[in-house]
Each structure stands twice: as structure tokens, then as C-alpha cells.
Design a protein around this motif. Sequence first.
Motif, PDB file in Angstrom:
ATOM      1  N   GLU A 157       0.810  -1.115   0.433  1.00  0.00           N
ATOM      2  CA  GLU A 157       0.076  -0.071   0.139  1.00  0.00           C
ATOM      3  C   GLU A 157       0.346   1.518   0.158  1.00  0.00           C
ATOM      4  OE1 GLU A 157      -4.276  -0.344   2.791  1.00  0.00           O
ATOM      5  OE2 GLU A 157      -1.952  -1.813   3.572  1.00  0.00           O
ATOM      6  N   LEU A 158       1.884   1.180   1.175  1.00  0.00           N
ATOM      7  CA  LEU A 158       2.766   2.281   0.582  1.00  0.00           C
ATOM      8  C   LEU A 158       3.118   2.619  -0.564  1.00  0.00           C
ATOM      9  CD1 LEU A 158       4.591   2.071   4.386  1.00  0.00           C
ATOM     10  CD2 LEU A 158       2.810   3.667   3.856  1.00  0.00           C
ATOM     11  N   ALA A 161       1.554   3.766  -2.926  1.00  0.00           N
ATOM     12  CA  ALA A 161       0.485   5.366  -2.332  1.00  0.00           C
ATOM     13  C   ALA A 161       2.253   6.425  -3.294  1.00  0.00           C
ATOM     14  CB  ALA A 161       0.870   5.350  -1.239  1.00  0.00           C
ATOM     15  N   THR A 200       2.008  13.099   3.444  1.00  0.00           N
ATOM     16  CA  THR A 200       1.190  12.553   3.257  1.00  0.00           C
ATOM     17  C   THR A 200       0.698  11.020   3.214  1.00  0.00           C
ATOM     18  OG1 THR A 200       0.776  14.147   0.829  1.00  0.00           O
ATOM     19  CG2 THR A 200      -0.958  11.975   0.913  1.00  0.00           C
ATOM     20  N   MET A 201       2.019  10.330   2.519  1.00  0.00           N
ATOM     21  CA  MET A 201       2.862   8.964   3.081  1.00  0.00           C
ATOM     22  C   MET A 201       1.999   8.312   4.543  1.00  0.00           C
ATOM     23  SD  MET A 201       4.211   7.037   0.381  1.00  0.00           S
ATOM     24  CE  MET A 201       5.283   5.894   0.908  1.00  0.00           C
ATOM     25  N   GLN A 229      -0.509  10.170   6.431  1.00  0.00           N
ATOM     26  CA  GLN A 229      -1.408  10.146   6.715  1.00  0.00           C
ATOM     27  C   GLN A 229      -1.752   8.643   6.433  1.00  0.00           C
ATOM     28  OE1 GLN A 229      -3.666  13.322   5.422  1.00  0.00           O
ATOM     29  NE2 GLN A 229      -1.520  14.648   5.518  1.00  0.00           N
ATOM     30  N   VAL A 230      -1.470   8.053   4.864  1.00  0.00           N
ATOM     31  CA  VAL A 230      -1.895   6.727   4.700  1.00  0.00           C
ATOM     32  C   VAL A 230      -1.272   6.063   5.822  1.00  0.00           C
ATOM     33  CG1 VAL A 230      -0.824   4.720   2.491  1.00  0.00           C
ATOM     34  CG2 VAL A 230      -1.412   7.242   2.389  1.00  0.00           C
ATOM     35  N   HIS A 255      -3.599   5.087   8.666  1.00  0.00           N
ATOM     36  CA  HIS A 255      -5.213   5.510   8.740  1.00  0.00           C
ATOM     37  C   HIS A 255      -4.445   3.603   8.015  1.00  0.00           C
ATOM     38  CE1 HIS A 255      -8.398   4.295   6.195  1.00  0.00           C
ATOM     39  NE2 HIS A 255      -9.430   5.236   6.818  1.00  0.00           N
ATOM     40  N   GLU A 256      -4.160   2.813   7.638  1.00  0.00           N
ATOM     41  CA  GLU A 256      -3.848   1.183   7.146  1.00  0.00           C
ATOM     42  C   GLU A 256      -3.484   0.663   8.100  1.00  0.00           C
ATOM     43  OE1 GLU A 256      -5.504  -0.007   4.391  1.00  0.00           O
ATOM     44  OE2 GLU A 256      -5.547   2.379   4.099  1.00  0.00           O
TER      45      GLU A 256
END
Length: 407
Positions: free
Chosen positions: A230-231, A234, A251-252, A254-255, A258-259
Motif C-alpha cells: 500500500e505504501l 501510494a 501524506t505517506m 497519513q496513509v 490510516h492503514e
Amino acid sequence: MDATAMTGTVTGTDRTDLTLLVVEDDPAGVLGVPQLLDAADAAGTRVRIRTARNLTEAERLLTDDVHCVLVDLSLPGPGDDPLAPLRHILRLAPRHAVLALAASADAELAAEAVRVGAQDHLFREELDGRLLSRAIRYAVERKRADAVQVKLAESRLRAQENARLERGLLPTPLLEGSDLRFAAHYRPGRSRALLGGDFYDTVRTPDGTVHAMIGDVCGHGPDEAALGVELRIAWRALTFAGLCGDELLSTMQQVLEHERESDEIFATLCTVDIAPDGRRAGMCLAGHPSPLIARQGRAARLLPYEDGGPALGLLPRARWPRRQVELGGAWSLLMYTDGLIEGRSAGPGSPRLGQDGMVGMINRQLASGLRGEELLEAAVTEVRSLNGGELTDDVAVLALERDRTRG
């Protein structure tokens, strides 16, 4: 209640001991299972008998040392389903072989018992010791074979899942139009069946800038590997959207937040964006070891790393400075995860190799003429050899190389 008999006694090393649980409610013991087996030539098998008169007693007697359960289909059960007692036993004993016993007039019911999960069925009127002894042995072996097939199927599914994770973690670089050469090498820690959380990517954006990234999610296993995928995805999407440096890493983070499954999960990251002329780059470090650069005619050394920021996921409002680096005309850039430097330098108990030890090793290999994939493979192989055996962590390394001295 609980009747136990040692039957079919056979001497010799080929004898196999089995335990049979008989579930039937005949108070007179008309089935006579112990006597049947005692009269049979067990062909090397010794069977221990337990008898349960109802499902409650069967549940108490159904221990791990039971190999096979013989269920009388005439056993009363709840509702209108004549197979309800059998279904109950199958739920209680998913790893045990199960035989169904029925009257010959109930041939259709006996066949249905096999369809719902019994290994075989027997007819009461035809039952004798040899038939019962053979049926027990065959049912046990059939259940073992079924279990092996299930494990093989699960192994194939895991292998397919691993392959999908590997494709996600270790993608094909998008470098069309660039004069940079790319190489990568990945070696999973041998103590685990699954890939860990190491990941990398390299892309060229329309303005000619080459962006490279390598990272490591803490921990090992499918959850960490999935988060790494996912990272990486992204990062690629954000890079093509024009983000870089602190904005991209924020922003990474934040991903990641969240995940991830827990607040304890974090990821280290190193990003490098190389200018279209190939002579300079911007670098950001998020708790990750600094890349190594080898310029033409000079020994390899680590790029400056004093201005790095924390790993992603550790501090909610962290910042990651972007440091400008002069690359020069011809150079090789090596990016790696910490598995490359955390192995031992001279076998178990010795100090860790560390970044200084890695730099010395890479310089020796460069001096011997190694480049690209050969260099990366030799580096990982030597690290393993210095460690005195397989590494406990995954290792991912990638190299970008420019051998032209353009203005």
C-alpha cells in the motif's frame, strides 16, 4: 458407559495402535465391537475401544488420542434429520476419521452419510471383525490423506498470495527515456515463509526526473507485506501527482496511520529524486539508513544523513527536510534496507556489520569490477557469509548508475 478393550494383539515393530470411539445407544451392546475385533486378524493393528451411549458422553470421550469414530445412524437426535448425530460428531471431530453404521435397508442414508463427511459406511448385517478392522485402518489413512491434501492446497494458496505480494513489493521500474541503469535484489529472511515489509520503487516523471524510494515496515509477515504494498503504491501515485519531499512524506504518514493495525506499527523510508541532467538529487530520510554513493575515481561513501526525520508513524506532526546532493557526472547510488547492515560481521556473537562495515565491503567489491546486479547479489551473499548463516531480516537493495559524463 466407558468400556476399554485391548484387541487384535500383534507382536513386532509393524504394529500400529489405534483408538476407536463407538457411539451407539444399545444398552445390551448388540454391536459387540470389542468381540468382533478380538476375533479378527488385525493384520498388525491393535485397536483400543471406547463406547459412548449418547452425544454428551461422546463429547467427553472424544480426546486427541482417538483416531476413528464409529457412529450408529440409528442414534436418536434432535429434529427430523436422521443424520443430525453424525453431523454433530463431524463438527466435534474435524480432524478424526468417522465411520457411519447403518442397517442394510438404509443404504441411501448410509451413502448420504459419506457425502456429508464420513470416510465410509458399514452395514450392521454384514459387519464382521475383519471388515471392521480394515474399515478403521482405511478410514484413518483416508483422513490423513485428506489432511495432507488440504495442507498442500493451503501451501499453494500461500505461494500464490506470496507471489502477488512480491509483485506488489518489488515492481518493475518505470524508467523509459532515462539513461540511468537500474538493478535490484531481494532476499527474504529464511526463518519465515512469507515476505516481510521491505519495499521499493523507481519511476521517471514526464519532466525527466527519476524518483527512487526504498522502505521497510517494522515487523514480518503478510500484514506488514500488505502495508508495504500500500505504501509503495501510494508513493508512486503521489510522485506522479507531483509531490516530493516533506509534502509527500507527510501524506505517506497519513496513509500509514490510516492503514496500520496498531499505533505501534511504523515504517522507515528513503526517497531520492534525481534531476533530469543526472548531476544532482534531493534526498529525504525518514528513520532510514542513508544511501551509499560511489563516484568515478573515488571510494564509495555514505551520503550525508544528519538532516533526516523520524520514521513514518512515530510523530504526528513530524517534518522531513529535503537535502540537496551533488552527484557528479558518473556515479552509482546504492539504496538498501537495514537487513544489509544488521547482520554479524564475523559470525554469531560478533559485532554487527553496520554501515561502516558495509561501505568497506562495497568498496572491495567495486574494486574487483562488480557492478549492477552482480554487485548487489555479491553484497547480499557476503553479508550472509559474514553473519555465519541466514539473516534474520529481509534484505532489499537497489542501485541506480550513470556512466556518462554529460555537461
